[in-house]
Design a protein around this motif. Structure first.
Motif, short mmCIF file in Angstrom:
data_model
loop_
_atom_site.label_atom_id
_atom_site.label_comp_id
_atom_site.label_asym_id
_atom_site.label_seq_id
_atom_site.Cartn_x
_atom_site.Cartn_y
_atom_site.Cartn_z
N UNK A 206 0.97 -1.25 -0.06
CA UNK A 206 0.03 -0.16 -0.03
C UNK A 206 0.71 1.38 0.17
N UNK A 207 2.10 1.26 0.84
CA UNK A 207 2.82 2.42 0.80
C UNK A 207 3.53 2.57 -0.52
N UNK A 208 3.83 1.24 -1.10
CA UNK A 208 4.39 1.41 -2.41
C UNK A 208 3.63 2.15 -3.55
N UNK A 209 2.19 1.80 -3.44
CA UNK A 209 1.28 2.56 -4.31
C UNK A 209 1.04 3.93 -3.96
N UNK A 210 1.20 4.35 -2.79
CA UNK A 210 1.30 5.77 -2.60
C UNK A 210 2.69 6.60 -3.22
N UNK A 211 3.55 5.84 -2.97
CA UNK A 211 4.89 6.71 -3.19
C UNK A 211 4.92 6.43 -5.05
N UNK A 212 4.53 5.49 -5.69
CA UNK A 212 4.55 5.35 -7.17
C UNK A 212 3.44 6.10 -7.51
N UNK A 213 2.15 6.33 -7.24
CA UNK A 213 1.43 7.41 -7.59
C UNK A 213 1.77 8.60 -7.75
N UNK B 110 5.03 9.67 -7.55
CA UNK B 110 6.12 9.97 -8.40
C UNK B 110 5.56 10.11 -10.14
N UNK B 111 4.45 9.18 -10.14
CA UNK B 111 3.92 9.24 -11.51
C UNK B 111 3.35 10.57 -11.89
N UNK B 112 3.00 11.08 -10.62
CA UNK B 112 2.22 12.47 -11.09
C UNK B 112 3.29 13.88 -11.14
N UNK B 113 4.66 13.47 -10.94
CA UNK B 113 5.63 14.45 -10.89
C UNK B 113 5.90 15.00 -9.50
N UNK B 114 5.65 14.47 -8.52
CA UNK B 114 5.79 15.06 -7.22
C UNK B 114 7.01 14.23 -6.65
N UNK B 115 8.09 15.14 -6.18
CA UNK B 115 9.25 14.69 -5.29
C UNK B 115 8.57 14.02 -3.98
N UNK B 116 9.26 12.66 -3.72
CA UNK B 116 8.94 12.19 -2.67
C UNK B 116 10.07 11.72 -1.87
N UNK B 117 11.30 12.27 -2.23
CA UNK B 117 12.40 12.05 -1.67
C UNK B 117 12.44 12.36 -0.06
N UNK B 118 11.54 12.98 0.41
CA UNK B 118 11.41 13.49 2.09
C UNK B 118 10.65 12.26 2.57
#
Length: 318
Positions: free
Chosen positions: A58-65, A67-75
């Motif tokens: 579920x967490x991978x889905x959040x981060x993948x989604x 990232x796919x929308x162009x949002x930086x999730x490095x934090x």
């Protein structure tokens, strides 16, 4: 980085009828702060979402989604000791949807000060920090993390936008008021519905009329008070005065996420250096896209699509 959003994001399951009858469910993600992040990214801004998800699929889905929308999730961080939160949408009537939350003990509720510190790491500070009143309501740890983010923003000279987003199922009016009143000196842009403004003022300093409440908040140092009025549009109060923008007329499909879409549009125009009138207008436009689409963020427009509502009924764009 233009905007840093900090808060909880969950996996969302949307049913097509009463949950007790079973049936199929659509899987997506949802969270006020990440909704705003996606809305801003689609409008061409550099956005980072920071928060915590479980070390699970579920967490991978959040981060993948994101990232796919162009949002930086490095934090963002993965919490191996807690699951990603879950919410279920249950349509019951054409105008009524019940929401069920499964977030107690979730990774998002266990956000800590270290997560807030990590959100600001790596490069120049953002121009804007966006928070809501949802994440601090999840518990003491998440509240402390948000407050640390507020202090870091002040130290770094970062503008702060706060959307009150009061949720009575998470905390009481008294609890919310005690926290949010302490936050006001840190807030530059306050976004709220008209009935949420009293949460940001002490009882003896809360006038009964909307303009008086807005002026009281301006007196506390808030630079802009933006009041969402639903189908009646939105009004912004600044030291220069009061400005109202009516809502855009669209066929309402799903009001979920409309407030977050409005904030994304308003902040987008703010980042572009536009005046208050254009900020309200863009917020009304992005909010209308949300109302006319199903989902929390799926209908958010790109910058090139902002003018589509002016095309007229039944228009075919070739």
């Amino acid at each position: 980085m233009d905007v840093l959003t900090f808060g909880e994001t969950m996996v969302a399951l949307r049913g097509d009828g009463p949950l007790k009858l079973g049936g199929s469910m659509a899987v997506s993600v949802a969270g006020a702060e990440s909704n705003v992040a996606i809305g801003l990214a689609r409008l061409g801004h550099a956005v980072r979402w920071a928060g915590a998800v479980g070390d699970d699929e579920a967490g991978e889905l959040v981060l993948r989604t994101l990232r796919a929308e162009g949002v930086d999730v490095s934090g963002a961080s993965r919490d191996a000791g807690a699951p990603t939160g879950l919410l279920l949408f249950e349509p019951r009537l054409p105008e009524v949807t019940r929401v069920h939350y499964y977030r107690a003990g979730s990774a998002g509720s266990r956000l800590g000060v270290d997560a807030a510190e990590r959100a600001f790491a790596g490069g120049a500070p953002p121009r804007v920090l966006h928070l809501t009143g949802i994440t601090p309501a999840l518990g003491a740890s998440a509240r402390a993390a948000c407050e640390h983010a507020l202090r870091r923003a002040r130290e770094l000279g970062v503008q702060v936008c706060l959307d009150v987003n009061f949720r009575s199922r998470l905390w009481s009016h008294e609890e919310a008021g005690a926290v949010l009143r302490e936050w006001m000196p840190y807030v530059d842009v306050l976004v709220a519905s008209d009935d949420e403004l009293p949460l940001c003022l002490t009882a003896d300093a809360a006038p009964t009329e909307l303009p008086g409440r807005a002026r009281a908040l301006l007196g506390l140092g808030v630079r802009e008070v933006v009041v969402k009025l639903g189908a009646r549009g939105a009004t912004a109060y600044t030291e220069s005065g009061e400005l109202h923008c009516p809502a855009r007329t669209v066929r309402a499909v799903d009001a979920v996420g409309a407030g977050d879409a409005f904030v994304a549009g308003y902040l987008s125009a703010l980042l572009d250096g536009a005046g208050v009138a254009e900020r309200l207008e863009r917020g009304a436009t992005t909010g209308a896209f949300a109302v006319a689409s199903r989902g929390d963020w799926e209908g958010a427009p790109t910058r090139g699509e902002l003018g589509m509502l002016d095309a007229g009924d039944g228009a075919v764009l070739r």
